[in-house]
Scaffold this motif. Sequence first.
Motif, PDB file in Angstrom:
ATOM      1  N   PRO A  96       0.741  -1.277   0.387  1.00  0.00           N
ATOM      2  CA  PRO A  96      -0.163   0.130  -0.010  1.00  0.00           C
ATOM      3  C   PRO A  96       0.521   1.208  -0.048  1.00  0.00           C
ATOM      4  N   VAL A  97      -0.195   2.212  -0.122  1.00  0.00           N
ATOM      5  CA  VAL A  97       0.897   3.658  -0.148  1.00  0.00           C
ATOM      6  C   VAL A  97       1.235   3.918   0.999  1.00  0.00           C
ATOM      7  N   ALA A  98       2.710   4.050   1.269  1.00  0.00           N
ATOM      8  CA  ALA A  98       2.893   4.540   2.550  1.00  0.00           C
ATOM      9  C   ALA A  98       3.284   5.542   2.448  1.00  0.00           C
ATOM     10  N   ALA A  99       3.569   7.298   2.221  1.00  0.00           N
ATOM     11  CA  ALA A  99       3.541   7.848   2.713  1.00  0.00           C
ATOM     12  C   ALA A  99       3.170   9.016   1.213  1.00  0.00           C
ATOM     13  N   GLN A 100       2.763  10.184   1.559  1.00  0.00           N
ATOM     14  CA  GLN A 100       2.384  10.664  -0.004  1.00  0.00           C
ATOM     15  C   GLN A 100       3.235  12.334   0.464  1.00  0.00           C
ATOM     16  N   ARG A 142      -1.270  19.239  -5.464  1.00  0.00           N
ATOM     17  CA  ARG A 142      -0.481  18.036  -6.563  1.00  0.00           C
ATOM     18  C   ARG A 142       0.601  16.735  -5.509  1.00  0.00           C
ATOM     19  N   VAL A 143      -0.185  16.015  -5.719  1.00  0.00           N
ATOM     20  CA  VAL A 143       0.267  14.962  -4.638  1.00  0.00           C
ATOM     21  C   VAL A 143       0.777  13.592  -5.636  1.00  0.00           C
ATOM     22  N   ALA A 144       2.735  13.679  -4.848  1.00  0.00           N
ATOM     23  CA  ALA A 144       3.064  12.118  -5.158  1.00  0.00           C
ATOM     24  C   ALA A 144       3.121  11.374  -4.165  1.00  0.00           C
ATOM     25  N   TYR A 145       2.590   9.741  -4.271  1.00  0.00           N
ATOM     26  CA  TYR A 145       2.407   8.574  -3.093  1.00  0.00           C
ATOM     27  C   TYR A 145       3.915   8.370  -3.547  1.00  0.00           C
ATOM     28  N   LEU A 146       4.502   7.512  -2.488  1.00  0.00           N
ATOM     29  CA  LEU A 146       5.755   7.233  -1.975  1.00  0.00           C
ATOM     30  C   LEU A 146       5.316   5.640  -1.286  1.00  0.00           C
TER      31      LEU A 146
END
Length: 124
Positions: A47-51, A61-65
């Motif tokens: 799953p996405v851990a951070a953003q 804007r968002v970038a998933y980490l």
Amino acid sequence: MSRIRAAFHDPDGTRYGIPTFWWKGAPAGYAARRQLRVAGLRPGGQPVAAQILWRGVGGNRVAYLYRVELALPKRTATPAQMRAITAALTARRTCRVCGVVRPYCIPRSLGECVDCAYPMEEAA
């Protein structure tokens, strides 16, 4: 810390639900999909851990980490898949009318190579 950075700084995830960092503010161990791809990795179903949040044109804007240590190696194509890809690309370059394999992909709008579609221009 500037106000913009402070607005997006939520390392414990209380405000945004997951750990959130500002642009270029994520700690080591996190990477975006493109960064994983460059390193020869993939998220692997984690799953996405951070953003990362930042202000951009049209709003935030968002970038998933993803966690780097949980990432898996990229899958490579099998020899059969590579043969299928090569055959498909060759078919895209082969003219249906004259049967010549061209060095470019045949335009779908024409359905044939440029020489067959415009024979008079070649003679001029």
